[in-house]
Structure formats: C-alpha cells, structure tokens
Design an enzyme around this catalytic site. Sequence first.
Site, PDB file in Angstrom:
ATOM      1  N   ARG A 171       2.338   3.064  -5.920  1.00 45.50           N
ATOM      2  CA  ARG A 171       1.972   3.001  -4.510  1.00 45.50           C
ATOM      3  C   ARG A 171       2.807   4.039  -3.766  1.00 45.50           C
ATOM      4  O   ARG A 171       3.905   4.379  -4.195  1.00 45.50           O
ATOM      5  CB  ARG A 171       2.243   1.614  -3.934  1.00 45.50           C
ATOM      6  CG  ARG A 171       1.477   0.477  -4.606  1.00 45.50           C
ATOM      7  CD  ARG A 171       1.836  -0.853  -3.970  1.00 45.50           C
ATOM      8  NE  ARG A 171       1.087  -1.974  -4.543  1.00 45.50           N
ATOM      9  CZ  ARG A 171       1.502  -2.737  -5.529  1.00 45.50           C
ATOM     10  NH1 ARG A 171       2.716  -2.497  -6.067  1.00 45.50           N
ATOM     11  NH2 ARG A 171       0.780  -3.730  -5.987  1.00 45.50           N
ATOM     12  N   LYS A 202       5.170  -4.716  -4.233  1.00 43.77           N
ATOM     13  CA  LYS A 202       4.850  -5.725  -3.221  1.00 43.77           C
ATOM     14  C   LYS A 202       5.548  -7.035  -3.555  1.00 43.77           C
ATOM     15  O   LYS A 202       5.713  -7.397  -4.715  1.00 43.77           O
ATOM     16  CB  LYS A 202       3.337  -5.946  -3.169  1.00 43.77           C
ATOM     17  CG  LYS A 202       2.593  -4.861  -2.411  1.00 43.77           C
ATOM     18  CD  LYS A 202       1.130  -5.244  -2.263  1.00 43.77           C
ATOM     19  CE  LYS A 202       0.381  -4.222  -1.427  1.00 43.77           C
ATOM     20  NZ  LYS A 202      -1.046  -4.584  -1.274  1.00 43.77           N
ATOM     21  N   HIS A 271      -3.484   6.311  -2.516  1.00 46.86           N
ATOM     22  CA  HIS A 271      -3.997   5.135  -3.211  1.00 46.86           C
ATOM     23  C   HIS A 271      -5.208   5.477  -4.073  1.00 46.86           C
ATOM     24  O   HIS A 271      -5.508   4.760  -5.042  1.00 46.86           O
ATOM     25  CB  HIS A 271      -4.342   4.028  -2.212  1.00 46.86           C
ATOM     26  CG  HIS A 271      -3.933   2.668  -2.672  1.00 46.86           C
ATOM     27  ND1 HIS A 271      -2.611   2.270  -2.794  1.00 46.86           N
ATOM     28  CD2 HIS A 271      -4.669   1.603  -3.093  1.00 46.86           C
ATOM     29  CE1 HIS A 271      -2.553   1.030  -3.243  1.00 46.86           C
ATOM     30  NE2 HIS A 271      -3.798   0.607  -3.442  1.00 46.86           N
ATOM     31  N   ARG A 274      -3.885   6.125  -7.391  1.00 42.50           N
ATOM     32  CA  ARG A 274      -3.562   4.858  -8.063  1.00 42.50           C
ATOM     33  C   ARG A 274      -4.841   4.230  -8.630  1.00 42.50           C
ATOM     34  O   ARG A 274      -4.852   3.734  -9.764  1.00 42.50           O
ATOM     35  CB  ARG A 274      -2.881   3.912  -7.074  1.00 42.50           C
ATOM     36  CG  ARG A 274      -2.542   2.524  -7.613  1.00 42.50           C
ATOM     37  CD  ARG A 274      -1.687   1.783  -6.581  1.00 42.50           C
ATOM     38  NE  ARG A 274      -1.679   0.354  -6.778  1.00 42.50           N
ATOM     39  CZ  ARG A 274      -0.835  -0.296  -7.572  1.00 42.50           C
ATOM     40  NH1 ARG A 274       0.057   0.381  -8.280  1.00 42.50           N
ATOM     41  NH2 ARG A 274      -0.872  -1.609  -7.666  1.00 42.50           N
ATOM     42  N   HIS A 297       0.026  -6.110 -10.401  1.00 39.57           N
ATOM     43  CA  HIS A 297      -0.807  -7.091  -9.712  1.00 39.57           C
ATOM     44  C   HIS A 297      -0.373  -8.501 -10.104  1.00 39.57           C
ATOM     45  O   HIS A 297      -0.244  -8.812 -11.285  1.00 39.57           O
ATOM     46  CB  HIS A 297      -2.282  -6.910 -10.078  1.00 39.57           C
ATOM     47  CG  HIS A 297      -2.919  -5.711  -9.451  1.00 39.57           C
ATOM     48  ND1 HIS A 297      -4.088  -5.146  -9.919  1.00 39.57           N
ATOM     49  CD2 HIS A 297      -2.556  -4.965  -8.372  1.00 39.57           C
ATOM     50  CE1 HIS A 297      -4.408  -4.112  -9.167  1.00 39.57           C
ATOM     51  NE2 HIS A 297      -3.494  -3.976  -8.229  1.00 39.57           N
ATOM     52  N   TYR A 306     -11.535  -3.010 -11.249  1.00 38.86           N
ATOM     53  CA  TYR A 306     -11.651  -1.757 -11.988  1.00 38.86           C
ATOM     54  C   TYR A 306     -12.624  -1.860 -13.156  1.00 38.86           C
ATOM     55  O   TYR A 306     -13.092  -0.841 -13.662  1.00 38.86           O
ATOM     56  CB  TYR A 306     -10.267  -1.308 -12.475  1.00 38.86           C
ATOM     57  CG  TYR A 306      -9.346  -1.001 -11.315  1.00 38.86           C
ATOM     58  CD1 TYR A 306      -9.549   0.129 -10.535  1.00 38.86           C
ATOM     59  CD2 TYR A 306      -8.306  -1.853 -10.975  1.00 38.86           C
ATOM     60  CE1 TYR A 306      -8.729   0.408  -9.453  1.00 38.86           C
ATOM     61  CE2 TYR A 306      -7.479  -1.582  -9.900  1.00 38.86           C
ATOM     62  CZ  TYR A 306      -7.697  -0.455  -9.136  1.00 38.86           C
ATOM     63  OH  TYR A 306      -6.897  -0.186  -8.060  1.00 38.86           O
TER      64      TYR A 306
END
Length: 329
Positions: A171, A202, A271, A274, A297, A306
């Site tokens: 990120r 995150k 992004h 990414r 994630h 994806y």
Amino acid sequence: MAAGRSARTRTAATGAATPAAALPLDADIAGHLEHLRVERRLAPKTLLNYEDAFRRLAEAAQRDGVALRTAQPHHVRHWMARLHAGGLAPRSIAIALSAWRGLYRWLGHEGLVALNPVEGLRAPRAPKPLPKALSVDHAVALADHRQTDGDARLEARDRCLVELLYGCGLRVAELVGLDVTAGGGALGWIDRSDAEAHVLGKGSKRRSVPVGRAVLAALDDWLSQRGSVAQPDEPALFVSRHGRRLTASQVRTRLRDRAIQAGLPTHVHPHMLRHSYASHLLQSSGDLRAVQELLGHANITTTQVYTKLDFQHLAKAYDAAHPRARKKS
C-alpha cells in the site's frame, strides 16, 4: 411530551434543516429532523440527505394514502421497490432506508408507533466494481521505463518506487513509511540479506513480504544515490528532492507522470499496482491463501475479488481464441 414535540416542530419549520422554499414537512418528520440537528448534531450536508430521504417517504405514503404512523413493512418494501424501479442507485436507497429506520425508531421511543416497519429491510445489493489492474505487458512496461532526462537520482528513486509497489504489492502508506534501517521507531524497512520487506499494514498489523531480484537491484541503485538527496537526520527510505520523507500524494503524482511518460493508455495510481500484483500472482499460482497472506488481508473474501479478475482474463482469452466464441461475419 406533546408540547415538547410541538416546540421541536415549530423550531424545525424555520431551522437550517428545512429549506424555506420547500413544501412543509410532516410534523413527525420535522420533529425528528430537529432532534437530529440539535441533539444528534448531524452535519448540515447529512441533514439535507436525510431530509431528501424523508421527502421521498412522505411522497410515497401520500401517493398510496398511507399515514406515516400506520405504515407496515409491506408498504415500505413497496416504496423501496418503487425507488429502485425509478432508477435510484442501491447506495441511495440504502441511505434512504437508514434514514427511515431512524425516524421510526425515534417515533417508537416517543411512543407514537408500535413497530418499526423498516427494521430488517435491506436495500438492493449494489454491484461492486472490480479493482482496476494493469495487464502484465503494461505493468512490465512501466517497471522497465527509464527516464533519460532530469535528475538521475530521482529517476532511480522513482524506478524503485514502481518496483516495490508492483513487486511487493505494498500500500502507498506502507511504502512511504519505510525507513532505511530497522529500529524502534521504524514503521517498516527492507531486510536486503533476507530479501524481505517488513511493513506495518492496516490495523497496525505487521507482515513480511518477499522481495524479488528486480526490486533489490532497483533498491541498491537508489540507496547508492540517496545520500546525496536525503537530509543527514532523515530516516525515511524514500525522500523528496528537498531531502525529507516522501508523502503519499507525491508518490501518486510521480507514478501518474511516469505512466504517462511510459505511454500507458490509462491513469495509474499506487493501488492499481497493488491490484496488478495480486491479480498477476493469482493468475500464475492459483493460490488464493498465499495471495491473501502477501496482501495482508484479514478476511479471504477481500482477496476473492481477484478471482473475478482472473476469470475476466480467462474469458477474454476464450473469446479471442476459441472457435465457438468467435462471432461469424
């Protein structure tokens, strides 16, 4: 209590929540808007959105001859379906339902209704747009691009930025948080001996990502020149021409300009690289769990988007190659 509601209604009739040119609101709606404005202290823009939702509710009820206090779940379902049929976006319908639900909850608290007819109702599911990813050819073209004019040091930096974003799926916040060396205050760093990038993602979750040969080569090139750009006390791996930590906004600008210089036909942002990293890895490996781990994630459903990108790629290959997929002239 009735006197209190009347006072609130009179205030709401002249308050900021109700435009002067608008038709008079139902007394219950006006009282609730005043509650939202004075007691809940909602922002003016939010109040306007709620008022628009309440006007839709009042118009629907009036059209069907239903008093707001006597509305039942089947009424609200019908009104919601009408909004959907009229072309209102699912997200706007969700906002309207949330406003209506709050109104009836407040009316119940005031003892004016026995049930909340909106409770349990959900808006139509909004289609989630697929993340935009570059094709493999475009991603490689961006990574291989070399700018011959300008400051060679900043060119080395920008090339390293691209390699890390696409080669590690970072990120942009993780990228700009990298320091040259590991330390107590470092949010992230790259261990060149182990070929791993350690980042803070995150939710303040740390993860390690493998670093490929192309990334390490670009990193070595940048580090050999960084000392002539960075301020002596600056710990950041990536710095601006002024020698201080590069910001996320600056990275976006540099990436956008670099994509234009490389001749890419689409706007490129961090992004997107990414997304490209994840999509291309999944196309090659098919290992969803591994991609989840590499992206950091928390939930695999976030990564599953994806697989749709991968199917899109396969569908295009089918349409282009299979005899039964070709349109007859």
